[in-house]
Design an enzyme around this catalytic site. Structure first.
Site, mmCIF file in Angstrom:
data_model
loop_
_atom_site.group_PDB
_atom_site.id
_atom_site.type_symbol
_atom_site.label_atom_id
_atom_site.label_comp_id
_atom_site.label_asym_id
_atom_site.label_seq_id
_atom_site.Cartn_x
_atom_site.Cartn_y
_atom_site.Cartn_z
ATOM 1 N N ASP A 1 0.860 -1.175 0.000
ATOM 2 C CA ASP A 1 0.000 0.000 0.000
ATOM 3 C C ASP A 1 0.903 1.233 0.000
ATOM 4 O O ASP A 1 2.092 1.144 0.339
ATOM 5 C CB ASP A 1 -0.883 -0.044 1.253
ATOM 6 C CG ASP A 1 -1.767 1.176 1.373
ATOM 7 O OD1 ASP A 1 -2.380 1.556 0.368
ATOM 8 O OD2 ASP A 1 -1.815 1.758 2.475
ATOM 9 N N ASP B 1 -0.070 5.069 1.157
ATOM 10 C CA ASP B 1 -0.207 5.908 2.343
ATOM 11 C C ASP B 1 -0.335 5.052 3.598
ATOM 12 O O ASP B 1 -1.157 4.145 3.669
ATOM 13 C CB ASP B 1 -1.437 6.815 2.208
ATOM 14 C CG ASP B 1 -1.371 7.669 0.951
ATOM 15 O OD1 ASP B 1 -0.259 8.072 0.575
ATOM 16 O OD2 ASP B 1 -2.431 7.914 0.344
ATOM 17 N N GLY C 1 -3.739 11.883 5.027
ATOM 18 C CA GLY C 1 -5.013 12.140 4.380
ATOM 19 C C GLY C 1 -4.844 12.088 2.878
ATOM 20 O O GLY C 1 -3.925 11.467 2.350
ATOM 21 N N CYS D 1 -11.211 -2.924 -9.240
ATOM 22 C CA CYS D 1 -9.809 -2.654 -8.895
ATOM 23 C C CYS D 1 -9.633 -2.018 -7.518
ATOM 24 O O CYS D 1 -8.561 -2.121 -6.917
ATOM 25 C CB CYS D 1 -9.156 -1.776 -9.965
ATOM 26 S SG CYS D 1 -10.015 -0.244 -10.359
ATOM 27 N N LYS E 1 -9.290 -1.654 -3.822
ATOM 28 C CA LYS E 1 -9.151 -2.570 -2.682
ATOM 29 C C LYS E 1 -10.341 -2.397 -1.740
ATOM 30 O O LYS E 1 -10.781 -1.264 -1.531
ATOM 31 C CB LYS E 1 -7.833 -2.290 -1.939
ATOM 32 C CG LYS E 1 -6.576 -2.613 -2.723
ATOM 33 C CD LYS E 1 -5.311 -2.268 -1.945
ATOM 34 C CE LYS E 1 -5.141 -0.778 -1.751
ATOM 35 N NZ LYS E 1 -3.871 -0.384 -1.108
#
Length: 630
Positions: free
Chosen positions: A254, A256, A264, A356, A358
């Protein structure tokens, strides 16, 4: 025809003279044979039997070694420069002898790439030139390339760079050219360089310059240090692991909260901040030959707060920052969609339920197809339950980090295979820790194939859950279904725990035994509901029921596993996990920091438990069939 290749072999090898003396750079030895011979063998293997060597310095030695090429079942011709014309100038001199489309390689580069796949891509793209690109670990002294989302090369930044470039796509010095396009932009007899002169002219003239990005192994060998590195890589099997001959292992990440700080919605490259350990962690994956692939939900595009061009600039910044730390990503996949409407300026065509985003597997599926990835040997690392669910759906092993959201999004009731405090710990576990643990456990597991219940005990943060998951993996590949259950789910509510009352008093072990006994004794398949513990909130919740068959193995792990006499009486096998105390304290500190707790209060709690918990837990090791160190 696709059987012709030109190899630029005119270099002196000034930076190699201390090692190679007077011999030309193409004859520099690599594992006992010239680097140019490695290229000739590669070309012959893929059917490129007509080789034109563009030579200058000590061309006599090159001819003396290679002759007409019959030894390698190829036809070698020679172009000998009297005065150096540069890489592009030398190429122009032989254009009349080249096919309409032909390959170009450099004689100081070690290449292990599927040449036929590259050539086919060039023809399918109907390109004037196709340039092999890859991210690398030294972009600061490499020719950098800017590519648009369609794969068109829009700018070349030759080394040295006059300005700071936010990119880490590097010219790998391997090309396919259309002969006629070169003729239109460059005259014969003019000194010119491919990267500095020919490519910029092709771009400004509107020629179709396409990128071919691949994780396959291509390394420049222009210095003694780089030759040594290539030799080590070959002996370690790195080119083979990255080749198209095998399915590749990968780590999906992943963005962020995993690679970068959770700030954010990031809509400006200036706001992107790497975690301090990200570059080093990714660099370890690069060196090990595991692909590093970022998969990230980016609903800001659907919300109208960022364009795909803007996202591309953010990801250029990400690649640049990693490159400065000697690391690179092999791919970045993003989902621009979002299912919810109602945002001012939103892009309605992107407001959809897609495959697509997640926790769906679409991005991972695309990467698996694009990069020839072996799912069963690959991983997903993230900080949200959506990352973990996407990994599970995709058939990957999963790690939840305690950075970013640390699983506190709680969108999905799903357990990762492993918990780790940060990205470095996760990568170290994948590359080293898991293998070390498995080597200690494989004999123990083999002897425990007919057991029903295995207890796994040890001090807090000793590595019990990791050992349990490794055991489950070994059981499962050996044909036995195994389920890991954690005792931590039975911890009493925080307000009911009395510090100093002893470790057993902190758990509802009566309720645990009442729930477990019928499962152990059952001769039928049963559905089990079991609580899971969230470290950050220090509370438990019920996980979705799991189906346990009468022949399945249950691995029960937790601090008091070997301390409760009732559990010991019904268990067939017992394991105790030991750990270096210094390492354990580091893990405890990282755990509590991730919860945002005041470390002064934490150390008071740790000190208290050293007295009332540790002696009893350590003493319970006497009941174990095996004691290992994590």
């Amino acid at each position: 025809m696709r059987n012709q290749v030109a190899i630029l072999a005119g270099g002196m090898g000034t930076r190699l003279k201390a090692r190679t003396g007077d011999i030309p750079k193409p004859l520099a030895p690599l594992l006992g044979i010239p680097v140019l011979e490695h290229l000739v063998i590669l070309c012959a293997h893929h059917g490129y039997k007509k080789i034109m060597l563009l030579t200058h310095y000590r061309h006599d030695l090159i001819y003396q070694y290679f002759g007409d090429g019959h030894k390698w079942d190829v036809e070698i011709s020679y172009s000998i420069e009297k005065e150096p014309l540069g890489t592009a100038g030398a190429l122009c001199e032989v254009l009349p002898m080249m096919n309409e489309n032909f390959l170009v390689l450099y004689a100081d580069t070690y290449v292990d790439i599927n040449l036929n796949s590259l050539f086919t891509a060039h023809l399918n793209l109907n390109a004037d030139a196709t340039v092999v690109l890859h991210p690398n670990d030294h972009p600061h002294d490499s020719d950098l390339v800017k590519v648009n989302p369609d794969g068109d090369i829009v700018a070349i930044y030759p080394y040295p760079h006059a300005i700071e470039i936010s990119s880490n796509l590097v010219n790998a010095a391997l090309y396919v050219f259309n002969r006629e396009c070169i003729k239109t932009v460059l005259r014969r007899g003019v000194k010119a360089d491919l990267a500095k002169d020919l490519f910029p002219r092709m771009i400004s003239s509107g020629c179709k310059l396409k990128s071919y990005i691949t994780p396959e192994y291509i390394k420049d060998m222009g210095t003694p240090v780089r030759i040594d590195q290539v030799e080590r890589d070959i002996l370690d099997g790195l080119p083979e692991r990255l080749s198209s001959r095998v399915l590749r292992e990968a780590v999906f990440l992943d963005r962020d909260g995993t690679l970068t700080q959770e700030l954010g919605y990031v809509t400006n490259p200036k706001n992107l901040e790497l975690y301090a350990d990200s570059s080093e962690a990714i660099r370890k994956l690069n060196k090990a030959g595991m692909l590093a692939v970022c998969v990230t939900n980016q609903p800001v595009i659907a919300r109208g707060e960022l364009t795909e061009h803007g996202l591309n600039e953010i990801h250029n910044k990400l690649n640049s920052l990693l490159g400065q730390g000697g690391a690179y990503l092999d791919g970045i996949y993003f989902c621009p969609h979002h299912p919810d409407s109602g945002f001012s300026g939103e892009v309605k065509s992107l407001k959809i339920n897609c495959s697509c985003r997640k926790p769906n597997a679409g991005m991972i599926d695309r990467a698996v197809a694009d990069l020839s990835i072996e799912r069963s040997q690959s991983w997903m690392i993230g900080d949200m339950t959506s990352d973990i669910k996407a990994g599970k759906i995709s058939g990957l092993k999963t790690i939840l980090l305690q950075t970013g959201y640390a699983g506190e999004d709680r969108k999905y009731k799903i357990q990762p295979d492993y918990f780790m405090p940060d990205l470095t710990s996760a990568v170290n576990w994948i590359l080293e820790g898991r293998k070390k643990m498995a080597s200690q456990l494989i004999s123990f597991v083999s002897e425990s194939m007919n057991t029903r219940l295995v207890l796994i005990g040890g001090l807090a943060r000793a590595g019990k859950s990791c050992a349990a998951m490794v055991m489950a993996e070994i059981f499962n590949v050996s044909g036995r279904n195994a389920h890991v259950l954690s005792i931590d789910g039975w911890l009493k509510p925080v307000e009911s725990r009395i510090e100093g009352a002893g470790v057993l008093d902190r758990y509802n072990l009566d309720d645990l035994c009442e729930r477990l006994y019928p499962i152990i004794k059952s001769k039928k398949r049963v559905s089990l509901e079991w609580p899971i513990y969230d470290r950050k909130s220090r509370s438990s919740c019920w996980m979705d029921p799991i189906s346990i068959g009468p022949q399945d193995i249950i691995l029960l792990e937790g601090v008091p596993a070997l301390m409760d006499v009732r559990l010991r009486e019904i268990a067939d096998t017992k394991l105790f996990i030991n750990v270096d105390m210094g390492e354990r304290l580091k893990r405890i500190e990282a755990d509590y920091k991730s919860r945002g707790e005041c470390m002064e209060a934490v150390w008071d709690r740790i000190t208290s438990r050293e007295g009332d918990e540790n002696p009893g837990v350590i003493d319970s090791a006497q009941y174990a069939s095996l004691v290992i160190v994590s």
